[in-house]
Design an enzyme around this catalytic site. Structure first.
Site, PDB file in Angstrom:
ATOM      1  N   GLU A  15       0.834  -1.313  -0.057  1.00  0.00           N
ATOM      2  CA  GLU A  15       0.031   0.137  -0.045  1.00  0.00           C
ATOM      3  C   GLU A  15       0.877   1.287   0.135  1.00  0.00           C
ATOM      4  OE1 GLU A  15      -3.638   0.162   0.577  1.00  0.00           O
ATOM      5  OE2 GLU A  15      -3.647  -1.963   0.264  1.00  0.00           O
TER       6      GLU A  15
ATOM      7  N   LYS B 161       5.870   9.176   3.366  1.00  0.00           N
ATOM      8  CA  LYS B 161       5.079   7.889   3.259  1.00  0.00           C
ATOM      9  C   LYS B 161       4.329   8.128   1.848  1.00  0.00           C
ATOM     10  CE  LYS B 161       2.297   4.314   5.703  1.00  0.00           C
ATOM     11  NZ  LYS B 161       1.864   3.811   6.849  1.00  0.00           N
TER      12      LYS B 161
ATOM     13  N   ASP C  42      -2.575  -2.687  13.901  1.00  0.00           N
ATOM     14  CA  ASP C  42      -1.695  -3.368  13.272  1.00  0.00           C
ATOM     15  C   ASP C  42      -0.588  -3.540  14.093  1.00  0.00           C
ATOM     16  OD1 ASP C  42      -0.713  -4.995  11.248  1.00  0.00           O
ATOM     17  OD2 ASP C  42      -0.053  -3.138   9.882  1.00  0.00           O
TER      18      ASP C  42
HETATM   19  N1  LIG Z   1       8.854   7.641  10.857  1.00  0.00           N
HETATM   20  C1  LIG Z   1       9.868   6.895  10.590  1.00  0.00           C
HETATM   21  N2  LIG Z   1      11.019   6.843  10.726  1.00  0.00           N
HETATM   22  C2  LIG Z   1      11.851   6.072  10.509  1.00  0.00           C
HETATM   23  N3  LIG Z   1      11.390   4.860   9.796  1.00  0.00           N
HETATM   24  C3  LIG Z   1      10.120   4.598   9.493  1.00  0.00           C
HETATM   25  C4  LIG Z   1       9.136   5.701   9.872  1.00  0.00           C
HETATM   26  N4  LIG Z   1       8.035   5.487   9.176  1.00  0.00           N
HETATM   27  C5  LIG Z   1       8.255   4.198   8.536  1.00  0.00           C
HETATM   28  N5  LIG Z   1       9.499   3.765   8.567  1.00  0.00           N
HETATM   29  C6  LIG Z   1      10.174   2.462   8.060  1.00  0.00           C
HETATM   30  O1  LIG Z   1       9.381   2.172   6.901  1.00  0.00           O
HETATM   31  C7  LIG Z   1       8.844   0.804   7.160  1.00  0.00           C
HETATM   32  C8  LIG Z   1       7.303   1.062   6.447  1.00  0.00           C
HETATM   33  O2  LIG Z   1       6.572   2.001   7.131  1.00  0.00           O
HETATM   34  P1  LIG Z   1       5.137   1.613   7.508  1.00  0.00           P
HETATM   35  O3  LIG Z   1       5.128   0.583   8.680  1.00  0.00           O
HETATM   36  O4  LIG Z   1       4.368   2.956   8.085  1.00  0.00           O
HETATM   37  O5  LIG Z   1       4.323   1.267   6.218  1.00  0.00           O
HETATM   38  P2  LIG Z   1       3.385   0.138   5.718  1.00  0.00           P
HETATM   39  O6  LIG Z   1       3.746  -1.286   6.956  1.00  0.00           O
HETATM   40  O7  LIG Z   1       3.523  -0.185   4.262  1.00  0.00           O
HETATM   41  O8  LIG Z   1       1.934   0.851   5.998  1.00  0.00           O
HETATM   42  P3  LIG Z   1       0.507   0.486   5.862  1.00  0.00           P
HETATM   43  O9  LIG Z   1       0.362  -0.930   6.627  1.00  0.00           O
HETATM   44  O10 LIG Z   1      -0.209   1.546   6.264  1.00  0.00           O
HETATM   45  O11 LIG Z   1       0.370   0.434   4.376  1.00  0.00           O
HETATM   46  C9  LIG Z   1       8.880   0.620   8.694  1.00  0.00           C
HETATM   47  O12 LIG Z   1       8.741  -0.823   9.073  1.00  0.00           O
HETATM   48  C10 LIG Z   1      10.021   1.400   8.918  1.00  0.00           C
HETATM   49  O13 LIG Z   1      11.164   0.550   8.930  1.00  0.00           O
HETATM   50 MG   LIG Z   2       4.253  -1.495   8.716  1.00  0.00          MG
END
Ligand SMILES: Nc1ncnc2c1ncn2[C@@H]1O[C@H](COP(=O)(O)OP(=O)(O)OP(=O)(O)O)[C@@H](O)[C@H]1O
Ligand SMILES: [Mg+2]
Length: 288
Positions: free
Chosen positions: A34, A52, A182
């Protein structure tokens, strides 16, 4: 969220405005189903930030797609904003656009919907999943050398301390009236107290440091609720995540609940409810 490949590199990717790779480097960090994550700078060249991006999904109906991406990014930003105000440790929101434009035709007219982006404070450190995986590898090596599966007391206490900190973080979240939605070890970052204390890559085969503060991230599925049922399900999701991703730490999970109880006065009814949720989970897995 299944893959952990980096998102498109900045040389092949045209980021949404105001990001411009010729002036601000975008370092690809993560690509999920996503969202794409980049490390960049924002506001000033010395303010590291996490960008993001939720690209629009071409296979979804455009109106539905716009509504969904917009709702998710706004929900995430609202929860983060509320939590920062309440002093819960989460990244601060620096900016967002819920509907950025992309070139919609060959003339480069930017009126198509590209998706949404959110920029937040960059959190130094490593996700708990990586730290626990490293610790489990270390423990496996130790067991091979000593021929015993026993976990040395010093190592067990280190993990217990980390799990109590995780429980305390979740307690502070629930106290503020937010459900994460989550809770996995990929959505918890251990921020070292000093940058020098961070785990260096060459320390791969040693026991990782578990010093630092837990910062919760990824509020894309979060909601505001004061229901014990919702809190219990949040804890249950975390418990299952420990069980499936880090089997050697499963027996210490109770420490998460100890930390939770210590940090949050209303923990009692939520923990009671957790027992019902576990029971339902067990029944469901028996039925198949
Ligand atoms: N604020 C932040 N600072 C540093 N690293 C971050 C930060 N936000 C996210 N990350 C890194 O990016 C990765 C993915 O981010 P996030 O978990 O928000 O996305 P996602 O799992 O794809 O989200 P979603 O489940 O909402 O689609 C995290 O596991 C982390 O390693
Ligand atoms: Mg995540």
């Amino acid at each position: 969220m299944t893959t952990a490949d980096p998102p498109p590199s900045s040389s092949t990717y045209t980021p949404p405005p105001p990001f411009n790779t010729s002036t601000t480097p975008l370092i690809p960090i993560y690509q999920g189903a996503e969202a794409h994550l980049y490390k960049t700078t924002f506001l000033t060249p010395s303010t590291p930030a996490a960008l993001k991006i939720r690209p629009s999904k071409p296979y979804r109906h455009p109106i539905l797609d716009r509504r969904l991406t917009r709702a998710r990014i706004l929900q995430e930003a609202r929860c983060l904003h509320k939590l920062v105000k309440e002093d819960v440790s989460v990244p601060a929101v620096l900016g967002l656009d819920w509907e950025f434009a992309v070139a919609a035709d060959n003339e480069g007219n930017r009126n198509g919907n590209g998706g949404s982006w959110l920029v937040m404070e960059w959190i130094e450190g490593e996700v708990v999943r990586v730290i626990l995986e490293r610790w489990e590898r270390y423990m496996k090596g130790l067991a091979r050398e000593s021929g015993s599966q026993e976990i040395p007391e010093g190592e067990a206490e280190k993990v217990r301390g980390l799990l109590r900190k995780i429980g305390a973080a979740v307690g502070s979240l629930h106290k503020a009236g937010v459900i994460h939605g989550d809770l996995t070890t990929s959505n918890l970052i251990l921020r070292p107290f000093s940058p020098a204390a961070a785990n260096a890559p060459e320390e791969e085969h040693s026991s990782p440091s578990m010093e630092g503060e837990i910062v919760m991230i990824d509020f894309g599925l979060a909601s505001q609720s004061v229901q014990d049922e919702d809190r219990a399900v949040d804890l249950y999701v975390l418990e299952r995540a420990f069980g499936s991703s880090h089997p050697r730490t499963e027996k210490f999970f109770e420490e998460v609940l100890v930390g939770y109880r210590e940090s949050y006065k209303g923990a009692g009814p939520a923990l009671k409810r957790l027992e019902d949720v576990r029971m339902r989970g067990r029944k469901r897995s028996m039925i198949g």
